[in-house]
Design a protein around this motif. Structure first.
Motif, mmCIF file in Angstrom:
data_model
loop_
_atom_site.group_PDB
_atom_site.id
_atom_site.type_symbol
_atom_site.label_atom_id
_atom_site.label_comp_id
_atom_site.label_asym_id
_atom_site.label_seq_id
_atom_site.Cartn_x
_atom_site.Cartn_y
_atom_site.Cartn_z
ATOM 1 N N LEU A 67 27.097 -0.716 104.968
ATOM 2 C CA LEU A 67 27.441 0.682 104.763
ATOM 3 C C LEU A 67 26.187 1.550 104.832
ATOM 4 O O LEU A 67 25.136 1.184 104.300
ATOM 5 C CB LEU A 67 28.118 0.887 103.402
ATOM 6 N N PHE A 68 26.326 2.697 105.511
ATOM 7 C CA PHE A 68 25.251 3.672 105.604
ATOM 8 C C PHE A 68 25.729 4.984 105.000
ATOM 9 O O PHE A 68 26.915 5.319 105.077
ATOM 10 C CB PHE A 68 24.839 3.884 107.069
ATOM 11 N N GLU A 69 24.778 5.733 104.442
ATOM 12 C CA GLU A 69 25.107 6.979 103.745
ATOM 13 C C GLU A 69 24.299 8.116 104.341
ATOM 14 O O GLU A 69 23.114 7.962 104.642
ATOM 15 C CB GLU A 69 24.779 6.815 102.257
ATOM 16 N N ARG A 70 24.945 9.250 104.510
ATOM 17 C CA ARG A 70 24.249 10.411 105.053
ATOM 18 C C ARG A 70 23.357 11.031 103.985
ATOM 19 O O ARG A 70 23.766 11.185 102.832
ATOM 20 C CB ARG A 70 25.258 11.438 105.556
ATOM 21 N N THR A 71 22.130 11.396 104.387
ATOM 22 C CA THR A 71 21.168 11.916 103.414
ATOM 23 C C THR A 71 20.770 13.361 103.664
ATOM 24 O O THR A 71 20.326 14.034 102.738
ATOM 25 C CB THR A 71 19.889 11.061 103.424
ATOM 26 N N ASP A 72 20.901 13.880 104.895
ATOM 27 C CA ASP A 72 20.389 15.223 105.167
ATOM 28 C C ASP A 72 21.200 16.297 104.463
ATOM 29 O O ASP A 72 20.694 17.369 104.164
ATOM 30 C CB ASP A 72 20.342 15.495 106.677
ATOM 31 N N ILE A 73 22.471 16.035 104.166
ATOM 32 C CA ILE A 73 23.282 17.021 103.435
ATOM 33 C C ILE A 73 22.778 17.149 102.009
ATOM 34 O O ILE A 73 22.570 18.239 101.496
ATOM 35 C CB ILE A 73 24.767 16.614 103.443
#
Length: 511
Positions: A67-73
Motif C-alpha cells: 500500500l502507498f499513501e499520498r503525501t503532497d496533500i
C-alpha cells in the motif's frame, strides 16, 4: 509508434477538442539497478487506486499486497473536498510514499485435484473506508480475502519503579526462596513457600509491570474474511458494487455474487458452462459492476463480445439485457482472428455511460445506449499484425493487457511491449495519441549495463527455445521487445496521473 488514433468512428464525448497532455515522470518505487536480476515473486501483477486517489495498492506474484499513501496533500494542507472542486485540467505533481505491506496469499496445493495454486495476486479492489481503516479485497486464482488495515497505538511495558538500593536484598530473598523445601504450585503460584525469611522488612513494595499505550502507532493488516471454495476455474476478476455491501467474482465460466459480511455462501448469477464441455465456444475474461447502478454489471468474453446484465430481471442472469460486439469484415477471417479478438479487460467510465475494452490489437469505447458498434476504435498493436506468427510462437499473443480511463472521460490508456504505455484522446475531434516508455526514468543515474550472465539452454524458458524472434521493429523503425511488457496500469480517479507496472517497478507519471 506515435500513430494510432486511426479508426475513430464517432465522438466519445461531446464538446470542444481537448488539447494533448504533456506527460512528466513523477516517481518510481522498486526500481532495480543495472544488471540486477528480477525475482519472479517481485513482479507486480495488479494495481488499483482507491476511490479518492489518496491510496494506491499493488499486488505481486509472491502474494504480497503493498500500500502507498499520498503525501503532497497533507504536506501542503490540502483537503479532499477542496481538490474535488478544482479544475480537473490543473496539472498537479502527486507524491506517494510507501505505507505498508502484508502477505495476502500463500502457495497452496489442492490434493483432491492434484493442483498447485499460486500465491500470485490477480486483482485488488478497494472497499469503503470506515473509522480511518482501509479495506481491501485481494484474490489469487481460487481464494478471495478481505483485509482491514488500521493504525494501532503501540502498547509498551513501562519501567518498574524498584528501589535500586534494595536490589541486593531482593537477590538474597530470591536465593532464599529458591532453596525453599516447598516450591510454588504450577497451577497459579498461589501458595507461599514454607520457609520464608524471618526478616519481613527485606521485602520491598511489590511493583508489577504496567502496560501503557504510547503515542507511537503501527499499521496492522488483519484478514477479516476468506471467501473460498466457490470457483472451479481461475478467478480473473473481482468488482465491488456501488451498494457497498456486495461484490462479484468471475472465473472462466461463472460469476458469483457475494455479501462482504458472509464468507461461506455466494450466489451464482452467471453460468456459461455447457452441458457438454466439448460444446464450449467462449469463456468469461473480465467482469465489472456499473459504478452507480447496483443492479447492473458487464462481462466480456473470449469472442470479443460484452454483455450487460440486469440483476432485477432474473436471479440467474444467463440472458443478457444488451450485447455489444463488432461484426467482422467479410473475408478478413484468419487463424488468429478469434485469438486477437478476445477481450482481456473492461472498465466502466466514471459516469457509467461508456465501457472501455481492450483486446490484443485495439482499445474500443462503447456507449451502453448504442449496441450497434463501438463509438471509438483506437489502434494499439496494428504495427504487430505482420508478426502475429512470431507472437503466437512465443505465446505473446496471449498476453492480457489492462486498460483504464481518466476520471473526466476524455482519455484512455493501455500498455504495450518494451514497457511502453499509450494514452489516447477520445473526445470529439481529438487526435491525441501519446506513447511513453514507463521504465525510462530521467532521474536514473546512467550506469553502463554489464553483460548478461550466460545461461544454459536448459534454463531458458520453453518459448525462447523455439527460436522465435522476441524483438523487432514497427513500420516506423521503432524497436520493441516482447520480453518486456506493461500489462498493468491505473488512472487516478480525479487527476491526470497514471501508475503503471514494469516488471517489479511501479512508475508514476502525471500531466
Amino acid at each position: 509508434m506515435n500513430g494510432g488514433g486511426e479508426g475513430l468512428a464517432a465522438p466519445a464525448t461531446s464538446g470542444a477538442a481537448v488539447s494533448p497532455l504533456e506527460w512528466k515522470f513523477s516517481q518510481v518505487f522498486g526500481e532495480r539497478t543495472a544488471g540486477e536480476e528480477v525475482q519472479e515473486v517481485d513482479i507486480i501483477s495488479a494495481i488499483e487506486f482507491d476511490r479518492t486517489g489518496d491510496h494506491l495498492a499493488t499486488g505481486d506474484r509472491g502474494g504480497r499486497v503493498v500500500l502507498f499513501e499520498r503525501t503532497d496533500i497533507k504536506d501542503h494542507g490540502g483537503h479532499r473536498r477542496d481538490l474535488e472542486r478544482m479544475d480537473y485540467s490543473i496539472s498537479r505533481h502527486p507524491e506517494f510514499r510507501y505505507k505498508t505491506e502484508f502477505q495476502s496469499h500463500e502457495p497452496e496445493f489442492d490434493y483432491l485435484k492434484s493442483l498447485e495454486i499460486e500465491e500470485k495476486i490477480n486483482k485488488i479492489r478497494w472497499c469503503q473506508t470506515a473509522n480511518g481503516a482501509l479495506f481491501v479485497l485481494s484474490t489469487n486464482d481460487k481464494t478471495i480475502k478481505y483485509w482491514k488495515v488500521q493504525e494501532k497505538k503501540i502498547k509498551k511495558v513501562c519501567e518498574m519503579n524498584v528501589d535500586a538500593s534494595k536490589s541486593m536484598e531482593n537477590g538474597a530473598v530470591a536465593s532464599s526462596m529458591s532453596t525453599s523445601s516447598k516450591p510454588y504450585l504450577a497451577n497459579g503460584c498461589k501458595d507461599r513457600p514454607v520457609s520464608s525469611p524471618s526478616n519481613d522488612t527485606s521485602f520491598p513494595a511489590l511493583h508489577l509491570p504496567v502496560v501503557v499505550t504510547s503515542q507511537e502507532t503501527s499499521l496492522v493488516a488483519r484478514c477479516r474474511r476468506v471467501y473460498a471454495h466457490a470457483h472451479d476455474y481461475h478467478i480473473n476478476s473481482i468488482s465491488n458494487n456501488s451498494d457497498g455491501e456486495t461484490f462479484i467474482s468471475a472465473d472462466d465460466l461463472r460469476i458469483n455474487l457475494w455479501n462482504l459480511e458472509i464468507s461461506n455462501q455466494s450466489f451464482n448469477i452467471v453460468d456459461v458452462k455447457p452441458a457438454n464441455m466439448e460444446d464450449l465456444t467462449e469463456v468469461i475474461t473480465s467482469a465489472e459492476f456499473h459504478p452507480t447502478h447496483c443492479n447492473t454489471l458487464a462481462y466480456s468474453s473470449s469472442k470479443g463480445s460484452i454483455r450487460l446484465i440486469d440483476l432485477r430481471q432474473s436471479a440467474l442472469c444467463d440472458t443478457h439485457s444488451k450485447l455489444f460486439e463488432e461484426q467482422e469484415a467479410p473475408g478478413s477471417r484468419s487463424f488468429f482472428t478469434e485469438i486477437i479478438a478476445s477481450i482481456s479487460d473492461i472498465k466502466f467510465a466514471k459516469n457509467g455511460r461508456h465501457i472501455l475494452s481492450r483486446d490484443y490489437m485495439t482499445l474500443k469505447l462503447w456507449d451502453i445506449n448504442m449496441d450497434s458498434g463501438p463509438v471509438a476504435t483506437l489502434q494499439v498493436h496494428e504495427h504487430l499484425r505482420p508478426k502475429l506468427c512470431d507472437l503466437y510462437e512465443n505465446d505473446s499473443i496471449f498476453d492480457k493487457f489492462e486498460c483504464c480511463l481518466s476520471g473526466d472521460g476524455h482519455r484512455v490508456a493501455t500498455g504495450s511491449y518494451s514497457n511502453l504505455f499509450r494514452v489516447f484522446g477520445c473526445s470529439e475531434g481529438s487526435t491525441e495519441a501519446t506513447t511513453l516508455e514507463a521504465s525510462k526514468n530521467p532521474m536514473r543515474r546512467q550506469v553502463q549495463t554489464p553483460a548478461r550472465p550466460s545461461r544454459s539452454l536448459g534454463n531458458l524458458p520453453r518459448v525462447l527455445r523455439r527460436g522465435a524472434d522476441n524483438s523487432g521493429a514497427d513500420t516506423n523503425g521503432n524497436s520493441f521487445d516482447f520480453t518486456t511488457k506493461l500489462l498493468h496500469l491505473a488512472w487516478h480517479p480525479s487527476e491526470n496521473s497514471i501508475a503503471c507496472a514494469a516488471s517489479n517497478s511501479l512508475y508514476m507519471y502525471y500531466a
